[in-house]
Design a protein around this motif. Structure first.
Motif: not given
Lengths: 245, 351, 177
Positions: A41-43, A75-77, A79-82, A84, B23, B49, B62, B65-66, B69, B196, B198
């Protein structure tokens, strides 16, 4: 003797220098993920500097963010992959110099990411220039006569700067000796536990040897941490509370 | 059709929501702040978000990153803040990530001025950041197009896995007009194979970084991507070009005045035409194939000092016609002046 | 095409007055644009917006040649009277502006808007009084259509106030034929 390491971090050759601490931290992260059942699960988001080499040495989905911005990107990741776990992994130059605004504001917002900052006292990838964490008098390629704190200011101490913030976890570990490595793993694990509990911004700084750029033998470089560096940068847990989230 | 009266900036923000964008990260700067303010409550309402970041630098990274994801992401700024976006735009391109970025153009170099302008044309169409890239740039000329092109921008960003820029301006952003909004669309963050999630055992790890590092034929890949955009994504509107003697070339708020000028001029027997680029990049070169032998000259009408789009008109027409410019810097151009200049061109006078 | 500027101090509802004009005109099939002064132009307490109403497409939203100027205070007249078309209509809040000379090629409609709003027990309805006078003086839309439009405007915002209709009516009736 059987050698054992988590599959997630041992499937490839690393390109870290001999004696570098990054590889040890990588293993600690892999072990913690395995123990917590989070390996799949880790990102992760790493910096462009030496941290970026992890992308080929661990088997987690990984973004290489712009220099100094991994925490913002993480933080961006998150916020979307809550669901993980999300890790930002970067060096002291990235976190405390070019990315100090991103580091500080992620903490002020109490963004729910785990941040690991490798403090080796130099800019490693570019060849050993002075970093915010270089010690007073430390010789680097941009402070050839030794860091002159009357001009450059004092070394950056994350505990002093961020120790009073309303974040759930702040610790400083080291990978310079076995005892510290074990303690550092506990810090990393606690950070991830709080993270999975949605408590907020968890930061673990890790003192780490850079023999190549300090021009030292690996063992001597680790001994320097235990002898000199820790005098200024004490290890331990500095914030450990339930966060605001 | 049901119309509502909305500000350009707010309509654009609502269009992003309805395109499935969940986002936004940004920073206040006039004249785009309404986008930030609107999304501060609207994202909350739809479970998205919103982050007010420490700077546009924090914001764009940021968003990266979103986007990595799997989300549909949007950012907006103006001039000085849009310059801070450039670092991240270059990284988005390098990593093949979609994003929609809005520059509500204000006037000038440095801090400049908050009034409307079309001074960022070069920055928007030439890449803007370091490296070797272009971005699709869409230029709305009404509140309705702020909505329509925002939706299109998300689709194109996804289609090409590339940032797409909306080059709006202060007038379009600040004005209210009637607008029809599209239905709400859902976006599935799991729909991309590359995002992304996992890394499961036995699966290939996602590496979101510069494609250059892992792709043998990266140069060919990137060149082909831009070729495909140039072939398929040229957009424009033509007006009375077939028999025009002077063809105006103008986009955004200026193009509305040009439309009026064409109508007024025609009523006076002056053969004026208009090419309105909707995509500033890829530049609508195909539009200029419609020019006939009656065309004696072209004139760009744009709000800056140097006449930035002139370059592209010359490139598109291969020096076949003289290309003039009517630049108005901060003020919206005037119909009468356009016609006066066209007359001077036709009578061989100084323009 | 009708080109309108609505100007005054911040808090006098000049932007809302312009917005109501634009909204009601749009709902009655017109093309409209509305654009505010913004940013540092707003500082110092003055505010204005430009409204264009037309059956045709509207080019620039910026008002240069004013058909109707709503002036809620003196500085608005200082700033915009010179840009009025000959035979343009200047609607002045004469509760705020007194003893003033105007251009002789424009029609000046003086409305004691603050006094009327006060009398209607709706001191925040000054701009609605002015809109009443506007409709009477310009015949942009018929009175009942516009009154309904105002009601809808506030209903959409969940702020229905019957005193607004009183203000509109009184503003309308304050203008002589």
């Amino acid at each position: 003797m059987e050698l054992r390491a988590p599959e997630s971090i041992s499937f490839a050759q690393t390109s870290f220098c001999p004696g570098c601490g990054h590889g040890i931290v990588s293993r600690l992260i892999g072990e913690v993920m395995e123990e917590m059942g989070l390996t799949e699960k880790l990102l992760t988001v790493v910096d462009v500097a030496c941290s970026s080499l992890h992308i080929d040495t661990w088997k987690f989905d990984t973004v290489i963010a712009a220099h100094g911005r991994p925490i913002a990107t993480a933080t961006g990741v998150k916020k979307i992959r809550r669901e993980n776990p999300v890790l930002a992994y970067l060096g002291d130059g990235a976190a405390y110099s070019i990315g100090i605004a991103e580091t500080m504001h992620a903490a002020l917002r109490n963004d729910n990411v785990v941040t690991i900052i490798i403090n080796n006292g130099v800019f490693g990838m570019t060849g050993g220039q002075m970093a915010p964490t270089s010690l007073a008098g430390q010789k680097t390629t941009t402070s050839p006569k030794g860091r002159d704190v009357s001009k450059t200011g004092q070394p950056f101490d994350v505990v002093k700067v961020m120790g009073s913030l309303d974040i759930p976890y702040l610790a400083r570990g080291s990978v310079s000796n076995l005892g510290d490595i074990r303690r550092t793993k506990k810090y990393i694990k606690k950070a991830f536990e709080k993270h999975m509990n949605n408590e907020g911004f968890c930061l673990v700084e890790i003192l780490s040897p850079c023999p190549t750029n300090l021009g030292m033998a690996p063992v001597a470089c680790s001994e320097r941490i235990d002898g000199v560096v820790k005098e200024l940068f004490n290890t331990g847990e500095y914030i450990d509370k339930e966060g605001t989230k | 059709m049901e119309y509502v009266l909305m500000k350009g900036n707010e309509a654009l923000a609502e269009a992003a929501i309805r395109a499935g964008c969940r986002f936004y990260s940004g920073y206040p700067i006039t004249p785009q702040t309404e986008i930030l303010e609107y999304l501060s409550w609207r994202m909350d309402e739809v479970g998205g978000e919103f982050v007010q970041t420490e700077s546009e630098l924090g914001g764009i990274n940021m968003m990266l990153g979103a986007s990595a994801a799997g989300a549909r992401v949007i950012g907006s700024s103006s001039g000085p803040g849009f310059s801070l976006f450039q670092e991240g735009i270059s990284y988005l391109v390098a990593a093949d990530l979609p994003a929609v970025l809005v520059d509500v153009m204000r006037y000038g170099n440095g801090l400049g001025d908050i009034g409307q302008s079309q001074g960022d044309y070069w920055q928007l169409t030439r890449g803007g950041g370091h490296g070797d890239y272009r971005t699709i740039v869409l230029a709305p000329n009404s509140v309705q197009e702020n909505v329509d092109l925002t939706h299109l921008a998300f689709d194109l960003a996804e289609k090409y896995r590339h940032p797409v820029i909306i080059g709006s301006d202060a007038a379009i952003g600040q004005m209210m007009e009637k607008v029809a909004l599209p239905e709400m669309e859902e976006h599935d963050i799991d729909k991309f194979h590359w995002s992304m999630k996992g890394c499961k055992k036995g699966e290939e790890q996602k590496k979101i970084t510069n494609l250059l590092y892992y792709m043998d034929n990266y140069d060919e890949f990137l060149a082909n991507k831009y070729k495909e955009m140039e072939d398929n994504e040229q957009r424009w509107e033509s007006m009375e070009v077939e028999d025009a003697e002077v063809v105006l070339v103008s986009y955004g708020i200026s193009s509305r005045v040009c439309k009026e000028a064409v109508k007024v001029a025609r009523s006076q027997g002056i053969k004026l035409g208009l090419i309105r680029p909707i995509s500033l990049w890829p530049y609508p070169i195909k539009a200029f194939e419609e020019l006939s032998d009656s065309c004696k000259a072209l004139m760009t009408v744009e709000m800056n000092i140097l006449g930035q789009m002139v370059d592209d008109v010359i490139l598109a027409t291969g020096n076949k016609y003289p290309v003039y410019k009517y630049t108005t810097v901060k003020d919206v151009p005037e119909t009468e002046v356009i016609i006066e200049k066209a007359n001077k061109i036709l009578s061989g006078g100084e323009v | 095409m009708m080109e309108i500027i609505s100007a005054g101090f911040g808090g006098q509802g000049v932007l809302t007055a312009g917005l109501i004009l634009a909204k009601v005109a749009m709902d009655n099939g017109k093309n409209v644009t509305w654009i505010p002064s913004y940013g540092s132009e707003m500082r110092g307490g003055t505010a204005n917006c430009g409204v264009k109403i037309s059956d045709d497409e509207i080019a620039s939203p910026f008002v240069k040649n004013i058909d109707v100027l709503i002036a809620m205070n003196g500085p608005s007249i200082d700033k915009f009277e010179k840009n009025m078309k000959p035979d343009g209509i200047l609607i002045v809040n004469s509760s705020m502006v007194k003893d003033r000379q105007y251009r002789d090629d424009i029609k000046v409609v003086e409305v004691l808007a603050n006094d009327i709003a006060h009398e209607a027990n709706n001191p925040r309805g000054v701009n609605i009084v002015i809109l009443g006078a506007f409709i009477k003086a310009t015949n942009l839309l018929d009175k009942d259509t516009f009154a309904k439009g105002i009601e809808n405007f506030f209903a959409d915002k969940g702020k229905v106030n019957p005193a607004n209709q009183v203000c509109f009516e009184m503003g309308y009736n304050s203008v002589e034929n």
